[in-house]
Write a protein that holds these residues in place. Structure first.
Motif, PDB file in Angstrom:
ATOM      1  N   GLY A 178       0.631  -0.952   0.025  1.00  0.00           N
ATOM      2  CA  GLY A 178       0.126   0.147  -0.083  1.00  0.00           C
ATOM      3  C   GLY A 178       0.804   1.250   0.049  1.00  0.00           C
ATOM      4  O   GLY A 178       0.738   2.104   0.828  1.00  0.00           O
ATOM      5  N   MET A 179       1.684   1.289  -1.110  1.00  0.00           N
ATOM      6  CA  MET A 179       2.738   2.290  -0.871  1.00  0.00           C
ATOM      7  C   MET A 179       2.398   3.613  -1.195  1.00  0.00           C
ATOM      8  O   MET A 179       2.872   4.721  -1.243  1.00  0.00           O
ATOM      9  N   GLY A 180       0.993   3.726  -2.010  1.00  0.00           N
ATOM     10  CA  GLY A 180       0.432   5.096  -2.376  1.00  0.00           C
ATOM     11  C   GLY A 180       1.345   5.934  -3.437  1.00  0.00           C
ATOM     12  O   GLY A 180       1.915   5.108  -4.466  1.00  0.00           O
ATOM     13  N   ILE A 185       4.415  -2.444  -3.250  1.00  0.00           N
ATOM     14  CA  ILE A 185       3.002  -3.070  -3.862  1.00  0.00           C
ATOM     15  C   ILE A 185       1.859  -1.845  -3.547  1.00  0.00           C
ATOM     16  O   ILE A 185       1.764  -1.307  -2.703  1.00  0.00           O
ATOM     17  N   GLU A 186       1.299  -1.841  -4.614  1.00  0.00           N
ATOM     18  CA  GLU A 186      -0.120  -1.083  -5.008  1.00  0.00           C
ATOM     19  C   GLU A 186      -1.033  -1.409  -5.561  1.00  0.00           C
ATOM     20  O   GLU A 186      -0.916  -1.872  -6.753  1.00  0.00           O
ATOM     21  N   ARG A 187      -2.407  -1.610  -5.199  1.00  0.00           N
ATOM     22  CA  ARG A 187      -3.299  -2.175  -5.944  1.00  0.00           C
ATOM     23  C   ARG A 187      -4.252  -1.264  -6.947  1.00  0.00           C
ATOM     24  O   ARG A 187      -4.955  -1.780  -7.863  1.00  0.00           O
ATOM     25  N   TYR A 188      -3.781   0.006  -6.782  1.00  0.00           N
ATOM     26  CA  TYR A 188      -4.778   0.789  -7.751  1.00  0.00           C
ATOM     27  C   TYR A 188      -3.860   1.579  -8.827  1.00  0.00           C
ATOM     28  O   TYR A 188      -2.585   2.194  -8.459  1.00  0.00           O
ATOM     29  N   ASP A 246      -3.116  -6.782  -5.558  1.00  0.00           N
ATOM     30  CA  ASP A 246      -3.775  -6.706  -4.353  1.00  0.00           C
ATOM     31  C   ASP A 246      -2.850  -7.516  -3.562  1.00  0.00           C
ATOM     32  O   ASP A 246      -2.667  -8.725  -3.739  1.00  0.00           O
ATOM     33  N   ALA A 247      -2.617  -7.142  -2.062  1.00  0.00           N
ATOM     34  CA  ALA A 247      -1.793  -7.850  -1.109  1.00  0.00           C
ATOM     35  C   ALA A 247      -2.362  -9.229  -0.893  1.00  0.00           C
ATOM     36  O   ALA A 247      -1.526 -10.241  -0.520  1.00  0.00           O
ATOM     37  N   PHE A 250       0.499   3.793   7.088  1.00  0.00           N
ATOM     38  CA  PHE A 250      -0.976   4.445   6.958  1.00  0.00           C
ATOM     39  C   PHE A 250      -1.881   3.623   6.042  1.00  0.00           C
ATOM     40  O   PHE A 250      -2.544   4.195   5.172  1.00  0.00           O
ATOM     41  N   LEU A 302      -5.071  -4.210   6.525  1.00  0.00           N
ATOM     42  CA  LEU A 302      -3.812  -5.109   5.946  1.00  0.00           C
ATOM     43  C   LEU A 302      -3.146  -5.570   7.283  1.00  0.00           C
ATOM     44  O   LEU A 302      -2.259  -6.414   7.020  1.00  0.00           O
ATOM     45  N   PHE A 351      -4.275 -11.369   6.760  1.00  0.00           N
ATOM     46  CA  PHE A 351      -3.051 -10.859   6.028  1.00  0.00           C
ATOM     47  C   PHE A 351      -1.879 -11.243   6.719  1.00  0.00           C
ATOM     48  O   PHE A 351      -0.744 -11.583   6.186  1.00  0.00           O
ATOM     49  N   THR A 370       6.191   9.345   5.442  1.00  0.00           N
ATOM     50  CA  THR A 370       5.658   8.858   4.211  1.00  0.00           C
ATOM     51  C   THR A 370       4.529  10.327   3.988  1.00  0.00           C
ATOM     52  O   THR A 370       4.431  11.238   4.924  1.00  0.00           O
ATOM     53  N   GLU A 371       3.910  10.344   2.856  1.00  0.00           N
ATOM     54  CA  GLU A 371       3.132  11.365   2.671  1.00  0.00           C
ATOM     55  C   GLU A 371       1.735  11.750   3.530  1.00  0.00           C
ATOM     56  O   GLU A 371       1.596  12.659   4.079  1.00  0.00           O
ATOM     57  N   TYR A 372       1.342  10.471   3.913  1.00  0.00           N
ATOM     58  CA  TYR A 372       0.241  10.613   4.978  1.00  0.00           C
ATOM     59  C   TYR A 372       0.654  11.089   6.319  1.00  0.00           C
ATOM     60  O   TYR A 372       0.172  11.602   7.154  1.00  0.00           O
TER      61      TYR A 372
HETATM   62  N1  SAM Z   1       1.609   4.364   2.382  1.00  0.00           N
HETATM   63  C1  SAM Z   1       1.210   5.560   1.826  1.00  0.00           C
HETATM   64  C2  SAM Z   1       1.361   6.709   2.822  1.00  0.00           C
HETATM   65  O1  SAM Z   1       1.752   6.432   3.941  1.00  0.00           O
HETATM   66  O2  SAM Z   1       1.570   7.903   2.499  1.00  0.00           O
HETATM   67  C3  SAM Z   1      -0.280   5.683   1.280  1.00  0.00           C
HETATM   68  C4  SAM Z   1      -1.498   5.348   2.272  1.00  0.00           C
HETATM   69  S1  SAM Z   1      -2.908   5.262   1.471  1.00  0.00           S
HETATM   70  C5  SAM Z   1      -4.041   5.393   2.917  1.00  0.00           C
HETATM   71  C6  SAM Z   1      -3.146   3.440   1.658  1.00  0.00           C
HETATM   72  C7  SAM Z   1      -2.646   2.733   0.187  1.00  0.00           C
HETATM   73  O3  SAM Z   1      -2.822   1.272   0.408  1.00  0.00           O
HETATM   74  C8  SAM Z   1      -3.564   3.165  -0.756  1.00  0.00           C
HETATM   75  O4  SAM Z   1      -3.032   3.648  -2.196  1.00  0.00           O
HETATM   76  C9  SAM Z   1      -4.321   1.821  -1.118  1.00  0.00           C
HETATM   77  O5  SAM Z   1      -4.856   1.791  -2.757  1.00  0.00           O
HETATM   78  C10 SAM Z   1      -3.404   0.725  -0.844  1.00  0.00           C
HETATM   79  N2  SAM Z   1      -3.737  -0.502  -0.625  1.00  0.00           N
HETATM   80  C11 SAM Z   1      -4.980  -0.749   0.440  1.00  0.00           C
HETATM   81  N3  SAM Z   1      -5.331  -1.989   0.320  1.00  0.00           N
HETATM   82  C12 SAM Z   1      -4.427  -2.580  -0.234  1.00  0.00           C
HETATM   83  C13 SAM Z   1      -4.152  -3.942  -0.788  1.00  0.00           C
HETATM   84  N4  SAM Z   1      -5.047  -4.944  -0.229  1.00  0.00           N
HETATM   85  N5  SAM Z   1      -3.257  -4.297  -1.596  1.00  0.00           N
HETATM   86  C14 SAM Z   1      -2.548  -3.520  -1.931  1.00  0.00           C
HETATM   87  N6  SAM Z   1      -2.533  -2.131  -1.940  1.00  0.00           N
HETATM   88  C15 SAM Z   1      -3.515  -1.890  -1.015  1.00  0.00           C
END
Ligand code: SAM
Length: 217
Positions: A46-48, A68-71, A100-101, A120, A134, A139, A197-199
């Protein structure tokens, strides 16, 4: 994370040099076959937009990183940002996987990973959605399979409820919690070398304390 679909993001991601289009081909031999070395492999799930893992890869050239990022719409932003910061393609220790993780064990072999970062993660506050968190037992079972012996899971969040849930989930699955704090930025030991991180930047600037744990199966 609020998400807007970006038209064309799937094609952009599929054609990016940074994204592994068929990651299963490296299963069990990521470091050797992909990175051409025997360095440890660390992943962020979920690297955003990727600020954390990009900075980690810059600081630690002796470690191989996979984000790893799903979107794809989110991954696209991470790639665009990285291209701006790294026009000469100098970082050779960082790639991304669009997945997806839940499918991590299809891509990584047992004990292949040296460290997993969860930063985050989405809180999924409704009880019926708990399995999507997660840090849920669903998980943790996957992480346990792919983490090497004595490898760590590290999580940061500003969400107190998610943090409490995660600690309970670790205990339920008999993980060892090696360290934890509910105020990372004022913890001189755990905060040493912390990469934001950004968040983390966004929420700590609003005054939210940041929680962190380090645990192992
Ligand atoms: N890690 C970054 C940060 O701290 O700034 C982004 C945080 S953001 C709230 C969470 C991210 O996790 C989103 O980009 C989301 O798409 C990704 N995510 C959530 N569930 C996931 C999954 N099952 N597999 C892969 N990515 C996932």
């Amino acid at each position: 994370m609020r998400l807007r679909h970006i038209p064309g993001s799937e094609d952009f991601v599929a054609n990016s040099h940074y994204v592994l289009s068929n990651p299963e081909q490296y299963k069990g031999a990521f470091s050797e076959k992909l990175f051409g070395n025997t360095n440890p492999l660390h992943i962020e799930i979920g690297m955003g937009k990727g600020q954390f893992i990009f900075e980690m890869a810059k600081r630690n050239p002796e470690i191989n990183y996979i984000g790893i990022e799903r979107y794809d719409s989110v991954l696209l932003k991470a790639i665009q940002r990285r291209k701006k910061q790294e026009p000469e393609l100098t970082l050779t220790n960082l790639f991304y996987i669009s997945i997806d993780a839940r499918l991590l064990a299809d891509v990584f072999a047992p004990e292949e990973i040296g460290k997993i970062y969860l930063n985050f993660s989405d809180p999924w506050p409704k009880k019926r959605q708990a399995n999507r968190r997660l840090s849920s037992p669903v998980f943790l079972k996957i992480y346990k399979e792919i983490l090497a012996k004595d490898a760590f899971l590290e999580m940061k969040t500003d969400n107190q409820d998610l943090f409490s849930y995660s600690l309970e989930s670790l205990e339920e699955c008999h993980w060892q919690i090696l360290a934890n704090t509910r105020d990372l930025h004022h913890d001189p030991v755990l905060n040493e070398g912390n990469v934001m991180t950004e968040y983390e930047e966004k929420f700590s600037s609003k005054g939210n304390p940041i929680c962190k744990f380090i645990a192992k199966p």
